[in-house]
Design an enzyme around this catalytic site. Structure first.
Site, PDB file in Angstrom:
ATOM      1  N   ASP A 141     -42.026  34.532  13.755  1.00  0.00           N
ATOM      2  CA  ASP A 141     -41.901  35.017  12.376  1.00  0.00           C
ATOM      3  C   ASP A 141     -42.758  36.221  11.971  1.00  0.00           C
ATOM      4  O   ASP A 141     -42.252  37.190  11.442  1.00  0.00           O
ATOM      5  CB  ASP A 141     -42.190  33.870  11.391  1.00  0.00           C
ATOM      6  CG  ASP A 141     -41.288  32.674  11.637  1.00  0.00           C
ATOM      7  OD1 ASP A 141     -40.487  32.714  12.596  1.00  0.00           O
ATOM      8  OD2 ASP A 141     -41.378  31.694  10.882  1.00  0.00           O
ATOM      9  N   GLN A 192     -31.151  32.716  16.139  1.00  0.00           N
ATOM     10  CA  GLN A 192     -32.483  32.607  16.740  1.00  0.00           C
ATOM     11  C   GLN A 192     -32.337  32.869  18.240  1.00  0.00           C
ATOM     12  O   GLN A 192     -31.197  32.900  18.726  1.00  0.00           O
ATOM     13  CB  GLN A 192     -33.042  31.187  16.494  1.00  0.00           C
ATOM     14  CG  GLN A 192     -34.384  31.164  15.819  1.00  0.00           C
ATOM     15  CD  GLN A 192     -34.976  29.780  15.671  1.00  0.00           C
ATOM     16  OE1 GLN A 192     -34.388  28.774  16.049  1.00  0.00           O
ATOM     17  NE2 GLN A 192     -36.177  29.723  15.103  1.00  0.00           N
ATOM     18  N   GLU A 251     -48.724  22.164  16.833  1.00  0.00           N
ATOM     19  CA  GLU A 251     -47.754  23.262  16.844  1.00  0.00           C
ATOM     20  C   GLU A 251     -48.266  24.441  17.683  1.00  0.00           C
ATOM     21  O   GLU A 251     -47.527  25.031  18.451  1.00  0.00           O
ATOM     22  CB  GLU A 251     -47.525  23.704  15.389  1.00  0.00           C
ATOM     23  CG  GLU A 251     -46.280  24.515  15.148  1.00  0.00           C
ATOM     24  CD  GLU A 251     -46.106  24.854  13.662  1.00  0.00           C
ATOM     25  OE1 GLU A 251     -46.961  24.467  12.832  1.00  0.00           O
ATOM     26  OE2 GLU A 251     -45.099  25.510  13.331  1.00  0.00           O
TER      27      GLU A 251
END
Ligand code: GLC
Length: 433
Positions: A163, A102, A405
């Site tokens: 993503d 990542q 989030e």
């Protein structure tokens, strides 16, 4: 607000590390832990150090830091089975991980913690982290920059942490579309996939990636797994590999931090690696498209720019190696009400993009971590006022709704999971700054 943010980090505390959020995210994630440590250092520097040290237990023998360290316990068998890291001789014993990485925020997080320590402790801290960090950067260049271009490649969208960002969906559709995906589309069997999804049971489906894309993402993992996560093997007969702009900008900044750490403890970075790190500093020019005045990610094999606008175009501000003139052009995009100048900046996809959805995961919403990176870059380029506005607006979102989030850039509506760790940690960091 500080107390509320700390409470979120307490809630998600697992002892040695912090999960991103209860339920949906039960494991340790690489860049999450880095952002979490950046917040923790303000009030519990020891816990911040532990957070980063615990990432190292997942490190592979070749230096790779996996994007996920999967929690023990029967209930997580399915996740371990998806990745099956034990199949690779390079994976650590007794720790299940993913087989990809990542964005490399680790060096930045180590330095930020260093700033909070007295010089003797800082020295020890850097000594502790340096070997693993060096091995990680070495792996990134050796394995992920096979042609010595100065840009590293990614093999799964999860590696970017963004993503379903449009450039990757574009590449997925172009270069990794299994035959059965067409059948599912034609027969409209897509709903069936949702039965197996964990995220859409916790968060409204409209706020996540689509079912078919989720299935194709899984299919990419299966391929990587078959190739034992070996980059050479993965690149054979596949065009699905991207030199992602966000990942590379974070790496450029991380290289700067790595050099700072090495200098402070008088350790050498091998000259070959140093050369490759230097090459990265000039490379962003190749990702600039003069016609649209934006930076883009690039396909590793075809070298074609992937001209789907996204927040990635702003990340060279964080890298810090572009000219003042280029930085100025990016700041104009931030001011432009049709592009990134939303009421609650910075949308992860420009407002005038056909992809834009105000609550569509990485296709529109405002996230605290991408804001944090942009704020940091703006400050270093001397745009204090622009940085302050984004910081204030970010805090306003959290003040209104809590540590969600992500948020709508249009009206600030919260989305995704609540009590999300990096929102809490970066709230603390923005408040303290
Ligand atoms: C999602 C995000 C990724 C994050 C992870 C854990 O996969 O896209 O950036 O690291 O969740 O929070």
């Amino acid at each position: 607000m500080l107390e509320r943010a700390k409470a979120v980090l307490d809630l998600n505390d697992q002892g040695a590390f912090t999960i991103p959020a209860e339920g949906l995210y039960p494991h340790q994630w690489l860049w999450d832990s880095c952002f979490i440590a950046i917040g923790l250092r303000h009030y519990n520097v020891e816990r911040a150090q532990t957070e980063l040290k615990s990432l190292l237990r997942g490190q592979w023998a070749n230096g790779m830091l996996p994007h996920m360290i999967i929690a023990d316990g029967d209930e997580h068998r399915r996740d371990r089975n998806i990745w099956r890291s034990h199949l690779s001789p390079l994976a650590p014993d007794n720790v299940a991980t993913s087989g990809i990485t990542q964005p490399p925020v680790l060096a930045e997080a180590i330095v930020r913690i260093g700033e909070k320590l007295e010089s003797v402790e800082r020295h020890t801290w850097y000594q502790t982290m340096f070997p693993a960090l060096l091995a990680y950067h070495d792996w990134l260049y050796t394995e992920r920059d096979p042609h010595g271009e100065g840009l590293v490649l990614q093999i799964h969208p999860y590696e970017t942490g963004l993503d379903n960002t449009p450039p990757w969906i574009n590449q997925l559709r172009m270069h990794h579309k299994p035959w059965w995906a067409g059948v599912i589309d034609t027969l409209r069997l897509e709903w069936f996939i949702s039965l197996f999804r964990r995220d859409t049971k916790r968060v409204p489906p409209g706020e996540r990636i689509s079912n078919i894309e989720a299935l194709i993402y899984y299919d990419v993992i299966r391929r990587l797994r078959r190739k034992l996560y070996n980059t050479d093997a993965i690149l054979t007969r596949s065009l699905f590999a991207v030199e992602d702009i966000t990942f590379n900008c974070i790496l450029i900044r991380a290289n700067h931090c790595l050099r700072k750490i090495a200098k402070s403890i008088k350790r050498n970075i091998p000259p070959e690696l140093l050369d490759r790190m230097r090459k990265s500093e000039d490379v962003l020019d190749q990702l600039w498209d003069g016609y649209s005045g934006q930076y883009y990610s690039r396909n590793f094999v075809t070298h074609k720019l992937i001209k789907e606008p996204s927040i990635g175009t702003l990340m060279p501000l964080y890298a810090g190696t572009i000219s003042k003139e280029r930085a100025e052009q990016l700041v104009k995009l931030l001011h432009n009400k049709h592009v990134f100048g939303a009421t609650y900046p910075v949308p992860t996809v420009p407002l005038n993009s056909p992809w834009f959805k105000s609550s569509g995961y990485w296709q529109g919403p405002t996230w605290l971590n991408t804001n944090w990176l942009i704020i940091d870059g703006l400050k270093r380029y001397g745009y204090a006022q622009e940085a302050a506005i984004i910081a204030h607006k970010s805090l306003e979102l959290v003040e209104k709704s809590g540590c969600y989030e992500y948020f709508s850039p249009i009206d600030g509506a919260p989305a995704g999971v609540k009590n999300f760790s990096w929102t809490a940690a970066l709230t603390i960091d923005l408040m303290k700054n």
